[in-house]
Design an enzyme around this catalytic site. Structure first.
Site, PDB file in Angstrom:
ATOM      1  N   HIS A 122       0.863  -1.181   0.000  1.00  0.00           N
ATOM      2  CA  HIS A 122       0.000   0.000   0.000  1.00  0.00           C
ATOM      3  C   HIS A 122       0.900   1.231   0.000  1.00  0.00           C
ATOM      4  O   HIS A 122       2.034   1.203   0.475  1.00  0.00           O
ATOM      5  CB  HIS A 122      -0.860  -0.040   1.267  1.00  0.00           C
ATOM      6  CG  HIS A 122      -1.956   0.974   1.331  1.00  0.00           C
ATOM      7  ND1 HIS A 122      -1.730   2.294   1.656  1.00  0.00           N
ATOM      8  CD2 HIS A 122      -3.298   0.856   1.138  1.00  0.00           C
ATOM      9  CE1 HIS A 122      -2.876   2.943   1.665  1.00  0.00           C
ATOM     10  NE2 HIS A 122      -3.846   2.098   1.352  1.00  0.00           N
ATOM     11  N   ASP A 199       2.980  -4.668   8.225  1.00  0.00           N
ATOM     12  CA  ASP A 199       1.729  -3.949   8.001  1.00  0.00           C
ATOM     13  C   ASP A 199       0.598  -4.955   8.155  1.00  0.00           C
ATOM     14  O   ASP A 199       0.378  -5.802   7.293  1.00  0.00           O
ATOM     15  CB  ASP A 199       1.738  -3.331   6.596  1.00  0.00           C
ATOM     16  CG  ASP A 199       0.408  -2.684   6.208  1.00  0.00           C
ATOM     17  OD1 ASP A 199      -0.570  -2.793   6.973  1.00  0.00           O
ATOM     18  OD2 ASP A 199       0.346  -2.084   5.116  1.00  0.00           O
ATOM     19  N   GLN A 202      -4.639  -5.460   6.910  1.00  0.00           N
ATOM     20  CA  GLN A 202      -5.591  -6.442   6.395  1.00  0.00           C
ATOM     21  C   GLN A 202      -5.595  -7.737   7.195  1.00  0.00           C
ATOM     22  O   GLN A 202      -6.603  -8.431   7.246  1.00  0.00           O
ATOM     23  CB  GLN A 202      -5.258  -6.755   4.932  1.00  0.00           C
ATOM     24  CG  GLN A 202      -5.378  -5.572   3.984  1.00  0.00           C
ATOM     25  CD  GLN A 202      -6.802  -5.071   3.863  1.00  0.00           C
ATOM     26  OE1 GLN A 202      -7.761  -5.830   3.953  1.00  0.00           O
ATOM     27  NE2 GLN A 202      -6.948  -3.768   3.644  1.00  0.00           N
ATOM     28  N   LYS A 225     -10.956  -1.803  10.147  1.00  0.00           N
ATOM     29  CA  LYS A 225     -11.077  -3.022   9.340  1.00  0.00           C
ATOM     30  C   LYS A 225     -11.455  -4.221  10.207  1.00  0.00           C
ATOM     31  O   LYS A 225     -11.770  -5.294   9.689  1.00  0.00           O
ATOM     32  CB  LYS A 225      -9.772  -3.287   8.589  1.00  0.00           C
ATOM     33  CG  LYS A 225      -9.401  -2.165   7.613  1.00  0.00           C
ATOM     34  CD  LYS A 225      -8.112  -2.446   6.885  1.00  0.00           C
ATOM     35  CE  LYS A 225      -7.567  -1.219   6.177  1.00  0.00           C
ATOM     36  NZ  LYS A 225      -8.415  -0.729   5.084  1.00  0.00           N
ATOM     37  N   CYS A 363      -4.698   2.152  -3.800  1.00  0.00           N
ATOM     38  CA  CYS A 363      -3.476   2.694  -3.187  1.00  0.00           C
ATOM     39  C   CYS A 363      -2.296   1.752  -3.378  1.00  0.00           C
ATOM     40  O   CYS A 363      -1.420   1.642  -2.513  1.00  0.00           O
ATOM     41  CB  CYS A 363      -3.683   3.002  -1.704  1.00  0.00           C
ATOM     42  SG  CYS A 363      -4.867   4.321  -1.405  1.00  0.00           S
TER      43      CYS A 363
END
Length: 405
Positions: A122, A199, A202, A225, A363
């Protein structure tokens, strides 16, 4: 087996109509909808004990502080962190990554040093490192992605050297759903003398996260999320690394003492939490964590995997559809193009049928360039989605194709 009908009843927005049609919400990789318990927790804070935290001695302030810190404890358990001091509240994954870049990065990256990211990141895990590398005359290296949307791990290992200072990788790709072998990546990075940032924007909603088992140095994620509020994120960092880092922002709460000549930073985690935080949404985040824990991540993951497999079965026979990303290990995202049709046009026609998908480069513009496409149409699934909604997507897509081609 989970009761999807009962779960859907907990999400008020799923009862609404869009363009006169029942809402089919398939944009969960962008943000998940909120169950009533999260909404209630938010309203309850503002209606019952709205106050600033940590410094007040009156009843409302003490209640607000307790609720805020209860969420920190819940996040510690969610991520299996060693201590609550390792849990820093941010505005989201993006701020967490930037915090590391602006503090640890400026303290530890120098001329000629190397930072490794992947070709499926991203923008929030690309741009902060580009800025840092430009400032420090460091080098940003990219792990390539193969035609299936998987990292080329041999290439990753070949990129590692004694110049590598940081490896920052997404655990799950937001645009392809690829689950990356981050444990292997972390182990190899540490062997090369580098630290790691994962990261988890998700992955936190789909996978069981154990930062101690992963042995990552930093882990960033967002509440929204995970069925929680927007504007709240978490940065986990190993305590010793966080203690050695300079402060990120100056202001209230992040100081132990201050004079006109100098200041002494506060203890962790408050050292990195300057100013009045997003109290209400942090408080409500705990309700989201409890919601997920009540169902069980393994049960949620199994349901989402079944939906993903079913969606692939329904969309693959449509001859105009080409899937982007066929990784062997994927989670909850189906990304595709229709030859001759722009993703935005597909999105508009699907929206007219009440179907919410995401279109564009998500993104991840460099990744789209890798596949030589302007963007994709992305359907992403959550615990409340159903096979009937997948059927609606397939039917809606066929209608869109007839209109556009």
């Amino acid at each position: 087996m989970i009761d999807i009908a009962a779960i859907r009843q907990q999400f008020p927005v799923l009862n609404r109509l869009v363009k006169g049609k029942p809402l089919v919400y398939l944009d969960n990789a962008a943000t998940a909808q909120k169950p009533q318990v999260v909404i209630d927790a938010l309203v309850n804070y503002y209606s019952q004990y709205n106050a600033n935290i940590h410094r007040g001695i009156h009843t409302l302030a003490e209640e607000a502080t307790a609720a805020f810190e209860d969420t920190r404890n819940a996040v510690q358990q969610l991520l299996h962190a060693d201590s609550r001091e390792e849990i820093i509240f941010t505005r989201g994954t993006t701020e967490g990554i930037n915090l590391v870049a602006y503090t640890w990065g400026r303290q530890n990256i120098g001329k000629g040093d190397e930072i490794i990211i992947s070709g499926m990141e991203h923008h929030s895990n690309i741009v902060p490192w580009q800025v840092l590398c430009a400032e420090k005359e460091a080098v940003l290296k990219i792990v390539p992605v193969n035609d299936n949307g998987e990292l080329e791990m041999e290439a990753f290992h070949s990129l590692l050297s004694d110049k590598t200072k940081l490896v920052s990788i997404c655990q799950i790709s937001n645009s392809l759903g690829t689950i990356n072998p981050v444990k292997e990546i972390i182990k190899a990075a540490h062997a090369a003398g580098a630290i790691t940032l994962i990261d988890g924007a998700q992955s936190t909603v789909h996978l069981d996260i154990d930062v101690q088992d992963l042995d990552c140095d930093f882990f960033a994620c967002s509440a929204h999320k995970l069925y929680g509020p927007t504007g709240v994120g978490v940065l986990y960092g190993k305590k010793a690394i966080l203690e050695a880092m300079p402060v990120f922002m100056g202001g209230g709460e992040m100081i132990k003492e201050v004079s006109y000549q100098h200041f002494t930073p506060n203890e962790l985690p408050y050292k990195f939490e300057a100013g009045t935080p997003n109290i209400a949404d942090v408080v409500a985040f705990k309700a989201a964590i409890e919601f997920v824990n009540g169902i069980g991540k393994s049960a949620i993951a199994a349901h989402e995997a079944a939906l993903l497999e079913y969606a692939a079965e329904q969309l693959t026979p449509i001859k105009e559809v080409r899937m982007i990303g066929r990784a062997r290990n994927r989670a909850s995202v189906l990304s595709f193009v229709v030859e001759g049709a722009h993703p935005q046009d597909l999105g508009i026609i699907l929206d007219n049928q009440g179907i919410a998908v995401r279109t564009g480069h998500h993104c991840c513009q460099p990744l789209m360039d890798r596949f030589a496409i302007p963007g994709t149409t992305r359907a992403s699934f959550a615990v409340y989605n159903t096979k009937e909604e997948v059927d609606a997507l397939a039917k809606g897509l066929q209608k869109a194709i007839k209109m556009l081609l």
